[in-house]
Scaffold this active site. Sequence first.
Site, PDB file in Angstrom:
ATOM      1  N   ALA A 100      32.488  32.085  62.589  1.00 61.76           N
ATOM      2  CA  ALA A 100      32.977  30.847  63.220  1.00 61.76           C
ATOM      3  C   ALA A 100      34.311  31.088  63.936  1.00 61.76           C
ATOM      4  O   ALA A 100      34.330  31.319  65.153  1.00 61.76           O
ATOM      5  CB  ALA A 100      33.075  29.745  62.180  1.00 61.76           C
ATOM      6  N   ARG A 101      35.407  31.058  63.195  1.00 63.92           N
ATOM      7  CA  ARG A 101      36.729  31.298  63.762  1.00 63.92           C
ATOM      8  C   ARG A 101      37.585  32.019  62.723  1.00 63.92           C
ATOM      9  O   ARG A 101      37.553  31.681  61.544  1.00 63.92           O
ATOM     10  CB  ARG A 101      37.423  29.976  64.147  1.00 63.92           C
ATOM     11  CG  ARG A 101      36.854  29.317  65.403  1.00 63.92           C
ATOM     12  CD  ARG A 101      37.222  30.061  66.688  1.00 63.92           C
ATOM     13  NE  ARG A 101      36.761  29.367  67.885  1.00 63.92           N
ATOM     14  CZ  ARG A 101      35.597  29.584  68.492  1.00 63.92           C
ATOM     15  NH1 ARG A 101      34.753  30.501  68.027  1.00 63.92           N
ATOM     16  NH2 ARG A 101      35.272  28.908  69.583  1.00 63.92           N
ATOM     17  N   ASP A 158      32.677  38.492  62.429  1.00 68.43           N
ATOM     18  CA  ASP A 158      32.627  38.564  63.894  1.00 68.43           C
ATOM     19  C   ASP A 158      33.929  38.041  64.486  1.00 68.43           C
ATOM     20  O   ASP A 158      34.185  38.231  65.668  1.00 68.43           O
ATOM     21  CB  ASP A 158      31.446  37.745  64.424  1.00 68.43           C
ATOM     22  CG  ASP A 158      31.349  37.834  65.948  1.00 68.43           C
ATOM     23  OD1 ASP A 158      31.434  38.962  66.477  1.00 68.43           O
ATOM     24  OD2 ASP A 158      31.236  36.781  66.597  1.00 68.43           O
ATOM     25  N   GLU A 163      43.278  37.755  66.542  1.00 64.46           N
ATOM     26  CA  GLU A 163      42.371  38.355  67.518  1.00 64.46           C
ATOM     27  C   GLU A 163      43.147  38.587  68.798  1.00 64.46           C
ATOM     28  O   GLU A 163      43.888  37.692  69.208  1.00 64.46           O
ATOM     29  CB  GLU A 163      41.200  37.414  67.840  1.00 64.46           C
ATOM     30  CG  GLU A 163      40.072  37.494  66.859  1.00 64.46           C
ATOM     31  CD  GLU A 163      38.885  36.594  67.217  1.00 64.46           C
ATOM     32  OE1 GLU A 163      38.721  36.257  68.412  1.00 64.46           O
ATOM     33  OE2 GLU A 163      38.142  36.239  66.320  1.00 64.46           O
ATOM     34  N   HIS A 188      34.230  39.429  67.984  1.00 64.38           N
ATOM     35  CA  HIS A 188      33.959  38.066  68.487  1.00 64.38           C
ATOM     36  C   HIS A 188      32.916  38.095  69.615  1.00 64.38           C
ATOM     37  O   HIS A 188      33.182  37.651  70.736  1.00 64.38           O
ATOM     38  CB  HIS A 188      35.241  37.385  68.957  1.00 64.38           C
ATOM     39  CG  HIS A 188      35.117  35.889  68.990  1.00 64.38           C
ATOM     40  ND1 HIS A 188      36.156  35.033  68.782  1.00 64.38           N
ATOM     41  CD2 HIS A 188      34.029  35.088  69.214  1.00 64.38           C
ATOM     42  CE1 HIS A 188      35.743  33.778  68.882  1.00 64.38           C
ATOM     43  NE2 HIS A 188      34.439  33.784  69.160  1.00 64.38           N
ATOM     44  N   VAL A 189      31.775  38.630  69.279  1.00 60.60           N
ATOM     45  CA  VAL A 189      30.705  38.774  70.272  1.00 60.60           C
ATOM     46  C   VAL A 189      29.457  37.971  69.886  1.00 60.60           C
ATOM     47  O   VAL A 189      28.395  38.146  70.480  1.00 60.60           O
ATOM     48  CB  VAL A 189      30.320  40.268  70.460  1.00 60.60           C
ATOM     49  CG1 VAL A 189      31.470  41.034  71.103  1.00 60.60           C
ATOM     50  CG2 VAL A 189      29.927  40.924  69.131  1.00 60.60           C
TER      51      VAL A 189
END
Length: 304
Positions: free
Chosen positions: A219-220, A243, A248, A267-268
């Site tokens: 998610a985040r 992810d 980031e 983050h893909v």
Amino acid sequence: MTTICVPDAAAAAALGELAGVDVVIWDGTGAAPVGLDRVEFLVATYSSAATVSAETLAGMVRLQVIQVLSAGVEAWVDRVPAGVVLCNGRGVHGASTAELAVAGISSLLRELPRFHADQVDHVWSPGLTDGLDGKRVLIVGAGDIGQRVAAAVTAFGAAVTFVARRPRADVHAIAELPELLPRHDIVVIAVPHTPQTHRLVDAAFLAAMPDGAMLVNIARGQLVDTDALVAELVTGRLQAFLDVTDPEPLPGDHPLWAAPNVLITPHVGGGTHRWEQRAYRLVREQIVRFDKGEPLENVVLDGY
Ligand SMILES: NC(=O)c1ccc[n+]([C@@H]2O[C@H](COP(=O)([O-])OP(=O)(O)OC[C@H]3O[C@@H](n4cnc5c(N)ncnc54)[C@H](OP(=O)(O)O)[C@@H]3O)[C@@H](O)[C@H]2O)c1
């Protein structure tokens, strides 16, 4: 004539012919283009929230809709002028993100990183591995991604429990997490990042997970206390598929890179080659609805 604004020529091409629609191209950087003051429907990228100034937005006197292409809208939510509707890209990234979550879970359970290391060394080393059959999966977030992850993991023999904002049949309240966490082998985080969910996964949350359990965050990054997670990973008590991380991009010297039992992707989740086709199919449908005066989909803030 409806005037829309899209980030680039490729986006305009992906939308195809739209009768009666005038297109302004602008990605939110540099000088405002001619015609921006006529734009009623702005297709905004996630990053343009940081580059479109409040003055520019205030000058868009005919603006009625901001359509974001991501599911998460936290970058835009405080920037929406009064009277403007904010829509997200729910549905555009759900399937691909859920697919990556399940790939990450399976990779860790079936030890793909170890088999790949063996492959690099030309070593044939068979052995039994873990798998999804019989696993108890707690999914925090019962929306698009959460439902898709549930459908996939149950197909491989796992049992799913949901937690979400609004408790309902088969969906538990977030307040029940302390009782639920010790009874699950895998915890998937699939909720938006909001003030209510910031650092939801803190030291106490992680401590309540049983030995050997797996945290999955697609998610985040800010939903997880990274230091607390690193502390659990280095002891070898928990494993994780991430992810998304906080921060980031993850700096080269961050301890998370070297922690054991963690698989990281940058983050893909939503980013397959076909993402723009999915995104602009949604945008096209939204513009047609807007043009006809019909209710929009994916409204997250109605602006009034
Ligand atoms: N890694 C990536 O590339 C990627 C791609 C797409 C999305 N994402 C992230 O994933 C998130 C979820 O996406 P989605 O499409 O599944 O969203 P969604 O369909 O809107 O579902 C969100 C779920 O979160 C729950 N929720 C919201 N606020 C909550 C709270 N305060 N406490 C507990 N549960 C809460 C909702 O509960 P209710 O059902 O009760 O409303 C809903 O079940 C997005 O917001 C985005 O940040 C990441």
